[in-house]
Write an enzyme that holds these catalytic residues in place. Structure first.
Site, PDB file in Angstrom:
ATOM      1  CG  LEU A 496      -1.985  -1.025   1.324  1.00 56.26           C
ATOM      2  CD1 LEU A 496      -2.599  -1.044   2.708  1.00 56.26           C
ATOM      3  CD2 LEU A 496      -3.040  -0.739   0.277  1.00 56.26           C
ATOM      4  N   GLY A 499       6.033   3.373   4.894  1.00 55.37           N
ATOM      5  CA  GLY A 499       6.088   4.319   5.996  1.00 55.37           C
ATOM      6  C   GLY A 499       7.528   4.568   6.370  1.00 55.37           C
ATOM      7  N   GLY A 500       7.752   5.449   7.315  1.00 52.71           N
ATOM      8  CA  GLY A 500       9.105   5.746   7.736  1.00 52.71           C
ATOM      9  C   GLY A 500       9.802   4.502   8.257  1.00 52.71           C
ATOM     10  CG  PHE A 501       9.175   3.525  11.572  1.00 53.93           C
ATOM     11  CD1 PHE A 501      10.413   4.133  11.752  1.00 53.93           C
ATOM     12  CD2 PHE A 501       8.058   4.143  12.087  1.00 53.93           C
ATOM     13  CE1 PHE A 501      10.525   5.319  12.450  1.00 53.93           C
ATOM     14  CE2 PHE A 501       8.161   5.329  12.789  1.00 53.93           C
ATOM     15  CZ  PHE A 501       9.399   5.922  12.977  1.00 53.93           C
ATOM     16  N   GLY A 502       8.994   1.190   7.393  1.00 56.31           N
ATOM     17  CA  GLY A 502       8.860  -0.034   6.614  1.00 56.31           C
ATOM     18  C   GLY A 502       7.598  -0.010   5.779  1.00 56.31           C
ATOM     19  N   PRO A 503       7.435  -1.045   4.930  1.00 57.85           N
ATOM     20  CG  PRO A 503       7.630  -3.026   3.725  1.00 57.85           C
ATOM     21  CD  PRO A 503       8.331  -2.189   4.741  1.00 57.85           C
ATOM     22  CB  VAL A 504       1.722  -0.183   4.927  1.00 57.68           C
ATOM     23  CG1 VAL A 504       0.365  -0.583   5.472  1.00 57.68           C
ATOM     24  CG2 VAL A 504       2.453   0.695   5.914  1.00 57.68           C
ATOM     25  CE  LYS A 518       4.331   1.490  11.295  1.00 57.74           C
ATOM     26  NZ  LYS A 518       3.882   2.620  12.093  1.00 57.74           N
ATOM     27  CG  ASP A 615       5.118  12.317  12.095  1.00 53.54           C
ATOM     28  OD1 ASP A 615       5.105  13.438  11.537  1.00 53.54           O
ATOM     29  OD2 ASP A 615       5.592  11.295  11.562  1.00 53.54           O
TER      30      ASP A 615
END
Ligand SMILES: *[C@@H]1O[C@H](CO)[C@@H](O)[C@H](O)[C@H]1NC(C)=O
Ligand SMILES: *[C@@H]1O[C@H](CO)[C@@H](O)[C@H](O)[C@H]1NC(C)=O
Ligand SMILES: *[C@@H]1O[C@H](CO)[C@@H](O)[C@H](O)[C@H]1NC(C)=O
Ligand SMILES: *[C@@H]1O[C@H](CO)[C@@H](O)[C@H](O)[C@H]1NC(C)=O
Ligand SMILES: *[C@@H]1O[C@H](CO)[C@@H](O)[C@H](O)[C@H]1NC(C)=O
Ligand SMILES: *[C@@H]1O[C@H](CO)[C@@H](O)[C@H](O)[C@H]1NC(C)=O
Ligand SMILES: *[C@@H]1O[C@H](CO)[C@@H](O)[C@H](O)[C@H]1NC(C)=O
Ligand SMILES: *[C@@H]1O[C@H](CO)[C@@H](O)[C@H](O)[C@H]1NC(C)=O
Ligand SMILES: *[C@@H]1O[C@H](CO)[C@@H](O)[C@H](O)[C@H]1NC(C)=O
Length: 808
Positions: A496, A499-504, A518, A615
């Site tokens: 999808l 994100g800052g911390f990995g794919p969704v 996530k 954020d």
């Protein structure tokens, strides 16, 4: 008074006949019509009947408003559904004596449509009531019988055999046609507020001096409230005691009931009271047999003797399934009793039965004899009335002060347990022991103690139990293989976004439920701490405007969060896109702003935790299938401890363009830094522009600066997104924009709290302060970094990857 009125009317009439002026008379007769531009003024000069156009509309309506205050305040509209488009319009009496509104082609646009009236007269009274009388001065028709959205002193909310007196909201401030909200009397003397057919809020039953759910409602020095009931009619009404004060109650387009007062026309209307006020006013917030208390960390708990029906959902703060009995009732076989619970808003009375003139003891017998009876209470006003509730007990809340008693039916073994447990806390308990012929013998074991202790003893069962909160998370753990098959082994097609911390990823569980996964990249900067933080935080939160965490998955190096799936992705995909932006009307945008505000208010205050998101940005606002906004991404959120209002951090995390000056420069975060980000989002929603990418010609002025300059020049409408240009009532949008500017003010202490923001957004009547200069608005005055040349390209980068981690 009557004589005076007639005399006054007479004088007015003479005045008219003499000067044939078109202003100042208060009646219409068969040979005296009223034309577009003319008006009636009530004898005392309080109200005026005439033609008006709501702000933001060119349609003309026949309406009644206050005559002698500067801001036009319409209280009644005749032709709500059929505006006059062809002028001039004429209001006259038809041959059969009805009042009719014609357009310029003599079409009848609106009609009183009652039986034939001989020798009719129409008069505007000083109460704001427009009345049609016949030759014997008998009342044939009155506007008070057909309220719009406004409830005036002397009006009725209720019913008789022929009429149903209720309020219906306007569609919007520029459109008086009936909106989706209505308010009427139902059940046992209660007011309900519906969106179409869905009950949204209720007042609780009338208790003799006020509605049970409005603990602050008492006839006092300003108002006298009354609930009237006899064979023919049943209604609620109010009067103003000091006649120099004006007061009106309005049901607005969002279903909020607001009472405003006006002491001095110069000061304008002031908001005096409104409803709903908090989360616990939402109908059935805690489900069947649940009790709502905003002053409780878990908001909902079960009535004593009941347990959550779906403990997993309950733990995730979805309380909609409510509670069930721990021990089944015995009913016909005897052995049930009642537990007295105090200080409550009584449950919905739509399935309650009333028996007048019945003592508390007889009432208890009556309830006990009927297996479907779950609770009872007796009202002492007008002789005692016995109220018995049948079926589920819905929409109970607990008050710290005020409220009423309820006797809840429980199995006597359950009562024994409660009595045993609370022999020190001591509740008032009735145990009924059936004897031979089924006549109950009452054993009264009541022991009174201080009010506070009693409260503690009566409502227990908050869930999850306090001890189990903490590190132990009651969160479903998903199996890795399950997630793999749901996402087609993390297939690229299901991605999808990043994100800052990995794919969704999008996934579908075997039962068909769609999920968003996530997946934290193994070398993610977020690391275990942020992961735990997010899980820990969001597992405790439950609100319709927060994205819902369904569970997590931890296996070896893998860490994943499983959320509900949001088919419409994130807000930025709509507002910054010309084509998709068209899908968001002004109304929708307003609903989204309101939803984000409610979610944020919940984080800051209502969840009892005081959580700062840190954020907040358009890409972190997800949209469900109905375009309801849900705040997501709690990886950087923080709980403020105790009474601290702000905290410092060495690690500033967040996204440029949304971060407040004090946070970027000094690492200070507080609820007000979220408010700043929220303000930026408002301005982006209204303008369709990103804060950091506004004016190509002036690269160093961002959206805040641009909006501020336009507002100083009173040219705000320049800012608005083309997509909403045709669909908005100007006053409403500009108000919203002003709220946005208030949120982004440079000094955090000038910014409103989210509670203020919600009030300002939902109450047109609240006056707004003038915003001061926003933070980061111009070139270099506050922060160089905000307009360096490298930042110019940022709009091409996906905002999700734009999250910063700045070591300091
Ligand atoms: C009636 O209204 C229509 C539309 O506004 C207008 O074109 C027409 O001239 C009007 N007729 C009269 C007689 O005023
Ligand atoms: C009322 O006004 C309309 C429009 O001008 C006209 O057609 C009608 O004849 C009038 N009715 C009476 C009873 O005068
Ligand atoms: C008047 O009332 C009758 C019967 O209640 C209804 O059929 C008719 O449509 C109404 N007329 C108007 C113009 O509202
Ligand atoms: C109303 O008056 C009209 C004539 O003006 C008559 O034909 C009709 O029957 C009357 N209706 C009633 C209900 O009296
Ligand atoms: C009514 O209210 C006005 C304005 O607040 C005040 O000046 C006046 O004394 C009040 N009158 C009475 C009778 O209370
Ligand atoms: C009222 O209900 C309708 C239909 O369920 C929904 O679409 C709408 O958003 C609701 N209105 C508000 C203001 O919540
Ligand atoms: C109420 O009940 C009492 C005794 O049961 C009776 O005497 C009295 O008349 C009743 N009152 C009414 C208003 O029915
Ligand atoms: C019990 O109460 C329900 C609801 O009021 C009613 O329909 C039913 O007839 C009552 N049963 C008996 C035995 O009185
Ligand atoms: C919340 O509960 C505390 C302690 O019971 C009490 O002191 C306080 O007044 C309550 N606040 C509200 C708003 O009810």
């Amino acid at each position: 008074m009557g004589k005076f009125r007639i005399l006054a009317t007479f004088l007015c009439l003479s005045f008219f006949n003499l000067f044939s002026a078109s202003n100042g008379r208060d009646i219409i007769t068969p040979d005296q019509a009223m034309e577009n531009g003319e008006a009636l003024v009530s004898a005392g000069g309080t109200f005026k009947l005439g033609f008006f156009s709501p702000s933001g509309s060119t349609n003309r309506y026949l309406g009644i408003w206050y005559n002698n205050i500067p801001m036009q305040t319409v209280v009644w509209v005749a032709n709500r559904n059929s505006p006059v488009t062809n002028f001039p319009a004429v209001l006259n009496l038809t041959a059969d004596g009805n009042l009719a509104l014609h357009d310029n082609t003599s079409n009848v646009i609106w009609l009183t449509n009652t039986s034939n009236v001989s020798d009719p007269t129409v008069q505007l009274l000083d109460s704001g009531n427009l009345v049609l009388t016949d030759n014997s001065r008998r009342l044939v028709w009155q506007s008070f019988d057909y309220p719009s959205d406004t409830f005036l002193p002397g009006m009725k909310l209720g019913f008789n055999q022929h009429l149903d007196w209720h309020l219906t909201s306007w569609t919007s401030p520029s459109d008086p046609s009936p909106g989706t909200y209505s308010s009427k009397i139902y059940g046992y003397r209660e007011i309900g507020i519906w969106n179409l057919t869905i009950l949204k809020y209720r007042s609780g039953p009338w208790n003799g001096h006020g509605f049970n759910g409005f603990t602050d409602m008492k006839s006092a020095e300003f108002f006298s409230f009354r609930f009237f009931i006899n064979q023919e009619e049943e209604y609620y009404t109010f009067e103003i005691i000091n006649k120099s004060i004006l007061s009106r109650v309005v049901l607005n387009q969002f279903g909020v009931v607001q009472r405003s007062v006006l002491l001095d026309p110069i000061h304008g209307w002031k908001l005096y009271w409104w409803f709903p006020m908090d989360q616990c006013d939402e109908y059935a917030e805690c489900g069947a047999f649940g009790v709502c208390n905003t002053n409780d960390s878990s908001v909902c708990k079960c009535l004593r003797g009941f347990v959550p029906k779906s403990p997993e959902d309950w733990a995730l703060r979805d309380f909609s399934d409510g509670c069930v009995r721990r021990t089944a009732l015995h009913c016909g076989r005897g052995g049930d009793g009642f537990l007295k619970v105090t200080g409550l808003k009584l449950p919905d009375t739509s399935n309650a039965m009333v028996d007048r003139n019945m003592s508390l003891d007889d009432c208890r017998d009556r309830c006990l004899k009927n297996c479907s009876c779950m609770a009872f209470n007796s009202f002492s006003e007008d002789g005692s009335a016995c109220l018995t509730w049948h079926g589920d007990l819905i929409d109970i809340r607990e008050f710290t002060e005020g409220g009423q008693d309820l006797y809840v039916r429980l199995a006597s073994s359950e009562l024994d347990t409660i009595q045993g447990n609370s022999s020190k806390k001591k509740s008032v308990i009735f145990i009924v022991i059936p004897i031979l012929l089924g006549f109950p013998l009452l054993v009264f074991l009541g022991l009174f103690i201080s009010k506070k202790k009693r409260k503690e003893g009566i409502l227990g069962d908050s869930f999850p139990p306090k001890e189990s909160r903490g590190k132990e998370l009651e969160l479903p753990l998903f199996d890795m293989s399950m997630i793999k098959s749901a996402t087609d082994d993390f297939s690229f097609n299901n991605e999808l976004g990043k994100g800052g911390f990995g794919p969704v990823y999008k996934g579908q569980l075997r039962d068909g439920q769609e999920i968003a996964v996530k997946r934290l990249s193994k070398d993610s900067v977020q690391g275990l701490d942020e992961f735990k933080n997010e899980v820990f935080l969001i597992a405790k939160l439950q609100h319709r405007n927060l994205v819902r965490l369904l569970g997590c998955c931890i296996q070896h190096e893998e860490r994943m969060l499983i959320y509900e799936y949001m088919p419409n992705k994130s807000l930025d995909a709509f507002i910054f896109d010309k084509t998709k932006g068209e899908l968001l009307s002004w109304q929708k945008r307003h609903d989204i702003i309101m939803g984000i505000a409610r979610g944020l208010l919940y984080l800051h205050q209502d969840s009892r935790l005081k959580i700062i998101h840190r954020d907040l940005k358009a890409s972190n606002i997800l949209l469900d299938k109905d375009m309801n906004p849900k705040i997501s991404d709690f990886g950087t959120a923080r709980i403020l401890k105790g009474d601290d209002n702000q905290e410092n951090t060495r690690r500033v995390v967040g996204t440029y363009g949304y971060m407040s000056p004090e946070y970027v420069m000094h690492g200070i975060f507080s609820v007000k830094s979220d408010v700043f980000s929220f303000g930026v989002i408002i301005l982006e929603i209204l303008s369709g522009m990103k804060n950091r990418m506004v004016n190509q010609a002036q690269p160093c002025v961002n959206l805040l600066g641009y909006a501020w300059r336009l507002s100083e020049d009173h040219r705000c409408s320049v800012l608005l997104d083309e997509a909403i240009k045709c669909s908005y009532p100007t006053s409403e949008v500009l108000r919203c924009l002003q709220i946005g500017l208030l949120c982004v003010q440079e000094r955090s202490e000038d910014r409103p709290t989210m509670a203020d923001v919600v009030v300002m957004l939902s109450n047109e009547g609240v006056a707004l302060p003038q915003p001061k200069r926003p933070g980061f608005c111009m070139d270099g005055t506050s922060l160089e970094r905000d307009c360096t040349s490298t930042e110019q390209h940022s709009h091409t980068v996906n905002e999700i990857t734009d999250t910063l981690l700045v070591g300091r």
